[in-house]
Design a protein around this motif. Structure first.
Motif, PDB file in Angstrom:
ATOM      1  N   ALA A   6       0.826  -1.208   0.000  1.00 54.45           N
ATOM      2  CA  ALA A   6       0.000   0.000   0.000  1.00 54.45           C
ATOM      3  C   ALA A   6       0.860   1.258   0.000  1.00 54.45           C
ATOM      4  O   ALA A   6       0.540   2.236  -0.690  1.00 54.45           O
ATOM      5  N   TRP A   7       1.951   1.253   0.747  1.00 52.41           N
ATOM      6  CA  TRP A   7       2.854   2.400   0.730  1.00 52.41           C
ATOM      7  C   TRP A   7       3.418   2.619  -0.674  1.00 52.41           C
ATOM      8  O   TRP A   7       3.473   3.755  -1.166  1.00 52.41           O
ATOM      9  N   ALA A   8       3.833   1.526  -1.319  1.00 50.62           N
ATOM     10  CA  ALA A   8       4.394   1.641  -2.665  1.00 50.62           C
ATOM     11  C   ALA A   8       3.340   2.124  -3.657  1.00 50.62           C
ATOM     12  O   ALA A   8       3.618   2.978  -4.520  1.00 50.62           O
ATOM     13  N   ASP A   9       2.124   1.595  -3.532  1.00 53.59           N
ATOM     14  CA  ASP A   9       1.041   2.022  -4.418  1.00 53.59           C
ATOM     15  C   ASP A   9       0.708   3.497  -4.207  1.00 53.59           C
ATOM     16  O   ASP A   9       0.480   4.245  -5.170  1.00 53.59           O
ATOM     17  N   ALA A  10       0.658   3.923  -2.954  1.00 53.15           N
ATOM     18  CA  ALA A  10       0.339   5.319  -2.655  1.00 53.15           C
ATOM     19  C   ALA A  10       1.403   6.258  -3.217  1.00 53.15           C
ATOM     20  O   ALA A  10       1.085   7.326  -3.758  1.00 53.15           O
ATOM     21  N   LYS A  11       2.662   5.849  -3.105  1.00 51.92           N
ATOM     22  CA  LYS A  11       3.743   6.666  -3.654  1.00 51.92           C
ATOM     23  C   LYS A  11       3.607   6.793  -5.170  1.00 51.92           C
ATOM     24  O   LYS A  11       3.829   7.877  -5.745  1.00 51.92           O
ATOM     25  N   MET A  12       3.209   5.707  -5.835  1.00 49.48           N
ATOM     26  CA  MET A  12       3.022   5.749  -7.293  1.00 49.48           C
ATOM     27  C   MET A  12       1.890   6.697  -7.662  1.00 49.48           C
ATOM     28  O   MET A  12       2.004   7.499  -8.604  1.00 49.48           O
ATOM     29  N   VAL A  13       0.783   6.624  -6.931  1.00 42.89           N
ATOM     30  CA  VAL A  13      -0.347   7.512  -7.200  1.00 42.89           C
ATOM     31  C   VAL A  13       0.037   8.960  -6.920  1.00 42.89           C
ATOM     32  O   VAL A  13      -0.307   9.874  -7.679  1.00 42.89           O
ATOM     33  N   TRP A  14       0.766   9.208  -5.829  1.00 42.34           N
ATOM     34  CA  TRP A  14       1.258  10.552  -5.499  1.00 42.34           C
ATOM     35  C   TRP A  14       2.065  11.122  -6.660  1.00 42.34           C
ATOM     36  O   TRP A  14       1.851  12.265  -7.081  1.00 42.34           O
ATOM     37  N   ASP A  15       2.999  10.325  -7.176  1.00 41.69           N
ATOM     38  CA  ASP A  15       3.851  10.805  -8.278  1.00 41.69           C
ATOM     39  C   ASP A  15       3.014  11.146  -9.510  1.00 41.69           C
ATOM     40  O   ASP A  15       3.288  12.130 -10.206  1.00 41.69           O
ATOM     41  N   PHE A  16       1.990  10.350  -9.781  1.00 41.51           N
ATOM     42  CA  PHE A  16       1.146  10.609 -10.941  1.00 41.51           C
ATOM     43  C   PHE A  16       0.354  11.905 -10.772  1.00 41.51           C
ATOM     44  O   PHE A  16       0.154  12.642 -11.745  1.00 41.51           O
ATOM     45  N   HIS A  17      -0.101  12.179  -9.575  1.00 45.21           N
ATOM     46  CA  HIS A  17      -0.896  13.390  -9.340  1.00 45.21           C
ATOM     47  C   HIS A  17      -0.101  14.666  -9.590  1.00 45.21           C
ATOM     48  O   HIS A  17      -0.688  15.722  -9.855  1.00 45.21           O
ATOM     49  N   GLN A  18       1.207  14.605  -9.498  1.00 50.27           N
ATOM     50  CA  GLN A  18       2.012  15.801  -9.715  1.00 50.27           C
ATOM     51  C   GLN A  18       2.351  15.937 -11.200  1.00 50.27           C
ATOM     52  O   GLN A  18       2.689  14.970 -11.873  1.00 50.27           O
ATOM     53  N   THR A 154       8.266  15.728  -0.648  1.00 50.02           N
ATOM     54  CA  THR A 154       8.121  14.324  -0.977  1.00 50.02           C
ATOM     55  C   THR A 154       6.818  13.781  -0.396  1.00 50.02           C
ATOM     56  O   THR A 154       6.176  14.415   0.447  1.00 50.02           O
ATOM     57  N   PHE A 155       6.459  12.596  -0.836  1.00 54.22           N
ATOM     58  CA  PHE A 155       5.260  11.937  -0.319  1.00 54.22           C
ATOM     59  C   PHE A 155       5.342  11.776   1.197  1.00 54.22           C
ATOM     60  O   PHE A 155       4.405  12.110   1.928  1.00 54.22           O
ATOM     61  N   MET A 156       6.465  11.287   1.690  1.00 52.47           N
ATOM     62  CA  MET A 156       6.579  11.064   3.133  1.00 52.47           C
ATOM     63  C   MET A 156       6.614  12.375   3.908  1.00 52.47           C
ATOM     64  O   MET A 156       6.094  12.457   5.032  1.00 52.47           O
ATOM     65  N   GLU A 157       7.196  13.404   3.333  1.00 48.55           N
ATOM     66  CA  GLU A 157       7.151  14.722   3.984  1.00 48.55           C
ATOM     67  C   GLU A 157       5.714  15.200   4.118  1.00 48.55           C
ATOM     68  O   GLU A 157       5.337  15.779   5.145  1.00 48.55           O
ATOM     69  N   TYR A 158       4.901  14.945   3.083  1.00 53.05           N
ATOM     70  CA  TYR A 158       3.505  15.365   3.154  1.00 53.05           C
ATOM     71  C   TYR A 158       2.743  14.541   4.188  1.00 53.05           C
ATOM     72  O   TYR A 158       1.958  15.084   4.966  1.00 53.05           O
ATOM     73  N   VAL A 159       2.971  13.245   4.203  1.00 52.40           N
ATOM     74  CA  VAL A 159       2.333  12.397   5.218  1.00 52.40           C
ATOM     75  C   VAL A 159       2.685  12.895   6.612  1.00 52.40           C
ATOM     76  O   VAL A 159       1.820  13.020   7.483  1.00 52.40           O
ATOM     77  N   ASP A 160       3.959  13.195   6.833  1.00 57.24           N
ATOM     78  CA  ASP A 160       4.386  13.684   8.148  1.00 57.24           C
ATOM     79  C   ASP A 160       3.729  15.017   8.484  1.00 57.24           C
ATOM     80  O   ASP A 160       3.374  15.282   9.642  1.00 57.24           O
ATOM     81  N   SER A 161       3.547  15.878   7.477  1.00 60.79           N
ATOM     82  CA  SER A 161       2.960  17.190   7.734  1.00 60.79           C
ATOM     83  C   SER A 161       1.492  17.077   8.114  1.00 60.79           C
ATOM     84  O   SER A 161       0.979  17.884   8.895  1.00 60.79           O
ATOM     85  N   ILE A 162       0.798  16.078   7.593  1.00 59.25           N
ATOM     86  CA  ILE A 162      -0.616  15.866   7.907  1.00 59.25           C
ATOM     87  C   ILE A 162      -0.769  15.067   9.196  1.00 59.25           C
ATOM     88  O   ILE A 162      -1.688  15.302   9.996  1.00 59.25           O
ATOM     89  N   GLY A 163       0.133  14.117   9.394  1.00 59.64           N
ATOM     90  CA  GLY A 163       0.108  13.337  10.626  1.00 59.64           C
ATOM     91  C   GLY A 163      -0.900  12.198  10.632  1.00 59.64           C
ATOM     92  O   GLY A 163      -1.203  11.641  11.684  1.00 59.64           O
ATOM     93  N   ASP A 164      -1.416  11.832   9.477  1.00 54.35           N
ATOM     94  CA  ASP A 164      -2.416  10.771   9.387  1.00 54.35           C
ATOM     95  C   ASP A 164      -2.253  10.113   8.024  1.00 54.35           C
ATOM     96  O   ASP A 164      -2.786  10.578   7.022  1.00 54.35           O
TER      97      ASP A 164
END
Length: 217
Positions: A6-18, A154-164
């Motif tokens: 799921a983490w890998a899939d989410a990162k792929m979707v994140w990259d596509f959205h940009q 980055t994707f993980m930076e955004y996850v950390d900024s939201i906290g969820d």
């Protein structure tokens, strides 16, 4: 517990959205309202870099921003820009929009009423909303050149900024669903979704990241 897949899939979707556009000077920068004041900060940064002589902030309030931004998203964005030193004369506010389509349509109307000649738009959004905003603007404002921008992170930076993390992945999935179904409803232009991104989306839906999906007739 979020699986490694799921983490890998989410990162792929994140990259596509940009959209991975290189910022360049445009007629106006439009900051799309949301819960994230980082959009205002990114818009101000682009203004300071000479990428636009004028800023429009657009957005009313929503269920997710009512408590945080009671005076409206665009108004709070403007206040943030003024705090950061942008002159009031360089900021216009569009306070009615409640979705991305209205963000584009009402901002266009505001600029036309103000006599601003617009040939290009620097469209500033949350990082995972770049493609959706771009596709919407291409549909509703076809005569202008659209450049997408967001806070560089980055994707993980955004996850950390939201906290969820689950909330973030739900938002990524919801944004991609709209890219898939909204063109048929006339809300945005159609964009090809690579097969690996479609497969990642399907796996995330199967794993239950569905809170931001909209009902499909």
């Amino acid at each position: 517990m979020i699986s490694a897949q799921a983490w890998a899939d989410a990162k792929m979707v994140w990259d596509f959205h940009q959209m991975h556009h290189e910022p360049r000077p445009c007629s106006v920068a439009i900051g799309l309202g949301s819960h994230d004041l980082g959009v205002a900060d990114a818009t101000v940064d682009l203004y300071r870099r000479g990428m636009a002589p004028l800023i429009v902030f657009t957005g009313a309030t929503s269920r997710t921003t009512q408590a945080l931004m009671p005076r409206g998203e665009a108004v709070h964005y403007r206040e943030r820009a003024l705090e950061l030193g942008v002159p009031a004369s360089a900021v216009m506010v569009e306070p009615r929009a409640r979705n991305t389509g209205e963000n584009i349509r009402y901002s266009r109307e505001l600029l036309e009423q103000g006599g601003v000649d617009v040939s290009s738009v620097l469209l500033v959004s949350k990082p995972y909303e770049e493609r959706r905003a771009y596709a919407t603007a291409r549909k509703l404002w076809p005569g202008v050149d659209v450049v997408s921008a967001s806070t560089p992170m980055t994707f993980m930076e955004y996850v950390d900024s939201i906290g969820d993390a689950k909330r973030v992945i739900d938002m990524l999935v919801g944004a991609l669903q709209r890219l898939l179904i909204y063109p048929q409803q006339g809300f945005m232009v159609s964009q090809a979704v690579p097969n690996d991104v479609s497969a990642a989306y399907a796996r995330l839906v199967d794993e239950g990241f569905t809170s931001r999906l909209v009902p499909v007739p």
